[in-house]
Design a protein around this motif. Structure first.
Motif, PDB file in Angstrom:
ATOM      1  N   LYS A   1       1.017  -1.151  -0.444  1.00  0.00           N
ATOM      2  CA  LYS A   1       0.155  -0.352  -0.166  1.00  0.00           C
ATOM      3  C   LYS A   1       0.764   1.184  -0.005  1.00  0.00           C
ATOM      4  N   ALA A   2       2.047   1.420   0.762  1.00  0.00           N
ATOM      5  CA  ALA A   2       3.002   2.230   0.736  1.00  0.00           C
ATOM      6  C   ALA A   2       4.075   2.764  -0.574  1.00  0.00           C
ATOM      7  N   GLY A   3       3.698   1.648  -1.536  1.00  0.00           N
ATOM      8  CA  GLY A   3       4.501   1.634  -2.930  1.00  0.00           C
ATOM      9  C   GLY A   3       5.826   1.803  -2.517  1.00  0.00           C
ATOM     10  N   ASN A   4       6.088   1.475  -1.581  1.00  0.00           N
ATOM     11  CA  ASN A   4       8.550   1.926  -1.711  1.00  0.00           C
ATOM     12  C   ASN A   4       8.670  -0.023  -2.534  1.00  0.00           C
ATOM     13  N   GLN A   5       8.513   0.107  -3.487  1.00  0.00           N
ATOM     14  CA  GLN A   5       9.281  -0.885  -4.406  1.00  0.00           C
ATOM     15  C   GLN A   5      10.480  -1.631  -3.441  1.00  0.00           C
ATOM     16  N   ASP A   6      10.982  -1.397  -3.181  1.00  0.00           N
ATOM     17  CA  ASP A   6      12.216  -1.626  -2.205  1.00  0.00           C
ATOM     18  C   ASP A   6      11.929  -2.455  -1.017  1.00  0.00           C
ATOM     19  N   ALA A   7      10.845  -1.979  -0.244  1.00  0.00           N
ATOM     20  CA  ALA A   7       9.908  -2.467   1.289  1.00  0.00           C
ATOM     21  C   ALA A   7       9.714  -3.295   0.279  1.00  0.00           C
ATOM     22  N   ILE A   8       8.795  -3.580  -0.346  1.00  0.00           N
ATOM     23  CA  ILE A   8       7.797  -4.606  -1.630  1.00  0.00           C
ATOM     24  C   ILE A   8       8.888  -5.675  -2.024  1.00  0.00           C
ATOM     25  N   LYS A   9      10.072  -5.323  -2.434  1.00  0.00           N
ATOM     26  CA  LYS A   9      10.801  -6.856  -3.061  1.00  0.00           C
ATOM     27  C   LYS A   9      11.284  -7.509  -1.530  1.00  0.00           C
ATOM     28  N   SER A  10      11.353  -6.523  -0.789  1.00  0.00           N
ATOM     29  CA  SER A  10      11.832  -7.450   0.368  1.00  0.00           C
ATOM     30  C   SER A  10      11.300  -8.307   1.320  1.00  0.00           C
ATOM     31  N   ALA A  11       9.921  -7.559   1.044  1.00  0.00           N
ATOM     32  CA  ALA A  11       8.778  -8.077   2.483  1.00  0.00           C
ATOM     33  C   ALA A  11       8.694  -9.318   0.924  1.00  0.00           C
ATOM     34  N   ALA A  12       8.094  -9.635  -0.266  1.00  0.00           N
ATOM     35  CA  ALA A  12       8.017 -10.387  -0.627  1.00  0.00           C
ATOM     36  C   ALA A  12       9.113 -11.680  -0.600  1.00  0.00           C
ATOM     37  N   GLY A  13      10.430 -11.018  -0.721  1.00  0.00           N
ATOM     38  CA  GLY A  13      11.200 -12.604  -0.584  1.00  0.00           C
ATOM     39  C   GLY A  13      10.789 -12.811   1.095  1.00  0.00           C
ATOM     40  N   ALA A  14      10.581 -12.438   1.829  1.00  0.00           N
ATOM     41  CA  ALA A  14      10.270 -12.957   2.566  1.00  0.00           C
ATOM     42  C   ALA A  14       9.068 -14.104   3.072  1.00  0.00           C
ATOM     43  N   VAL A  15       7.947 -13.650   2.301  1.00  0.00           N
ATOM     44  CA  VAL A  15       7.160 -14.158   2.118  1.00  0.00           C
ATOM     45  C   VAL A  15       7.282 -15.629   1.320  1.00  0.00           C
ATOM     46  N   GLY A  16       7.886 -15.160  -0.107  1.00  0.00           N
ATOM     47  CA  GLY A  16       9.069 -17.119  -0.423  1.00  0.00           C
ATOM     48  C   GLY A  16      10.061 -17.719   0.110  1.00  0.00           C
ATOM     49  N   LYS A  17      10.338 -16.969   1.516  1.00  0.00           N
ATOM     50  CA  LYS A  17      11.146 -18.178   2.340  1.00  0.00           C
ATOM     51  C   LYS A  17       9.980 -17.948   3.259  1.00  0.00           C
ATOM     52  N   ALA A  18       8.989 -17.880   4.056  1.00  0.00           N
ATOM     53  CA  ALA A  18       8.182 -18.492   4.920  1.00  0.00           C
ATOM     54  C   ALA A  18       7.614 -20.059   3.778  1.00  0.00           C
ATOM     55  N   CYS A  19       7.214 -19.752   2.520  1.00  0.00           N
ATOM     56  CA  CYS A  19       6.238 -21.040   1.453  1.00  0.00           C
ATOM     57  C   CYS A  19       7.201 -22.227   2.027  1.00  0.00           C
ATOM     58  N   LYS A  20       8.667 -21.214   1.358  1.00  0.00           N
ATOM     59  CA  LYS A  20       9.721 -22.733   1.414  1.00  0.00           C
ATOM     60  C   LYS A  20      10.311 -23.190   2.292  1.00  0.00           C
ATOM     61  N   ASN A  21       9.860 -22.427   3.853  1.00  0.00           N
ATOM     62  CA  ASN A  21      10.072 -23.252   5.039  1.00  0.00           C
ATOM     63  C   ASN A  21       9.309 -24.416   4.870  1.00  0.00           C
ATOM     64  N   CYS A  22       8.305 -24.035   5.138  1.00  0.00           N
ATOM     65  CA  CYS A  22       6.823 -25.166   5.551  1.00  0.00           C
ATOM     66  C   CYS A  22       7.257 -25.909   4.031  1.00  0.00           C
ATOM     67  N   HIS A  23       7.603 -25.804   2.989  1.00  0.00           N
ATOM     68  CA  HIS A  23       7.385 -26.712   2.463  1.00  0.00           C
ATOM     69  C   HIS A  23       8.421 -27.625   2.103  1.00  0.00           C
ATOM     70  N   ASP A  24       9.591 -27.129   2.633  1.00  0.00           N
ATOM     71  CA  ASP A  24      11.407 -27.900   2.801  1.00  0.00           C
ATOM     72  C   ASP A  24      10.783 -28.983   3.933  1.00  0.00           C
ATOM     73  N   ASP A  25      10.336 -29.436   4.761  1.00  0.00           N
ATOM     74  CA  ASP A  25       9.875 -30.176   5.937  1.00  0.00           C
ATOM     75  C   ASP A  25       8.361 -30.966   6.028  1.00  0.00           C
ATOM     76  N   PHE A  26       6.946 -29.186   5.198  1.00  0.00           N
ATOM     77  CA  PHE A  26       6.149 -31.159   4.506  1.00  0.00           C
ATOM     78  C   PHE A  26       5.668 -30.898   3.781  1.00  0.00           C
ATOM     79  N   ARG A  27       6.449 -31.260   2.475  1.00  0.00           N
ATOM     80  CA  ARG A  27       5.418 -31.113   1.057  1.00  0.00           C
ATOM     81  C   ARG A  27       6.361 -31.820   0.387  1.00  0.00           C
ATOM     82  N   ALA A  28       6.130 -33.860  -0.264  1.00  0.00           N
ATOM     83  CA  ALA A  28       6.730 -34.224  -0.444  1.00  0.00           C
ATOM     84  C   ALA A  28       7.182 -33.527  -2.439  1.00  0.00           C
ATOM     85  N   LYS A  29       8.550 -33.691  -2.715  1.00  0.00           N
ATOM     86  CA  LYS A  29       9.087 -33.010  -4.364  1.00  0.00           C
ATOM     87  C   LYS A  29       8.151 -34.440  -4.763  1.00  0.00           C
TER      88      LYS A  29
END
Length: 83
Positions: free
Chosen positions: A55-83
């Protein structure tokens, strides 16, 4: 806001006996439910943060936050999703 809403939807599907059939869900979801739930909560937290910075529109902040979302998803998939 859509991502934050959609990010809350999958967790209701992981009910008892939802491990039956053709699924990539590892049995550890049910044997280590506390860790699974903690990782799910972290994904929701990161999605909420992303919604705020988007909502704030700062591209650097958006990229950082999107990266954190991706990392959180990966953490769960690494432990709980079969390849």
């Amino acid at each position: 806001a859509v991502a934050a809403y959609v990010g809350r939807l999958p967790w209701a599907a992981f009910t008892p006996d939802s491990d039956l059939g053709n699924t990539k869900a590892k049995p550890e979801i049910w044997s280590n439910r506390a860790k699974f739930d903690d990782l799910a909560k972290q994904i929701v937290i990161e999605l909420d943060k992303l919604a705020v910075v988007a909502k704030a529109g700062n591209q650097d902040a958006i990229k950082s936050a999107a990266g954190a979302v991706g990392k959180a998803c990966k953490n769960c998939h690494d432990d709980f999703r079969a390849k």
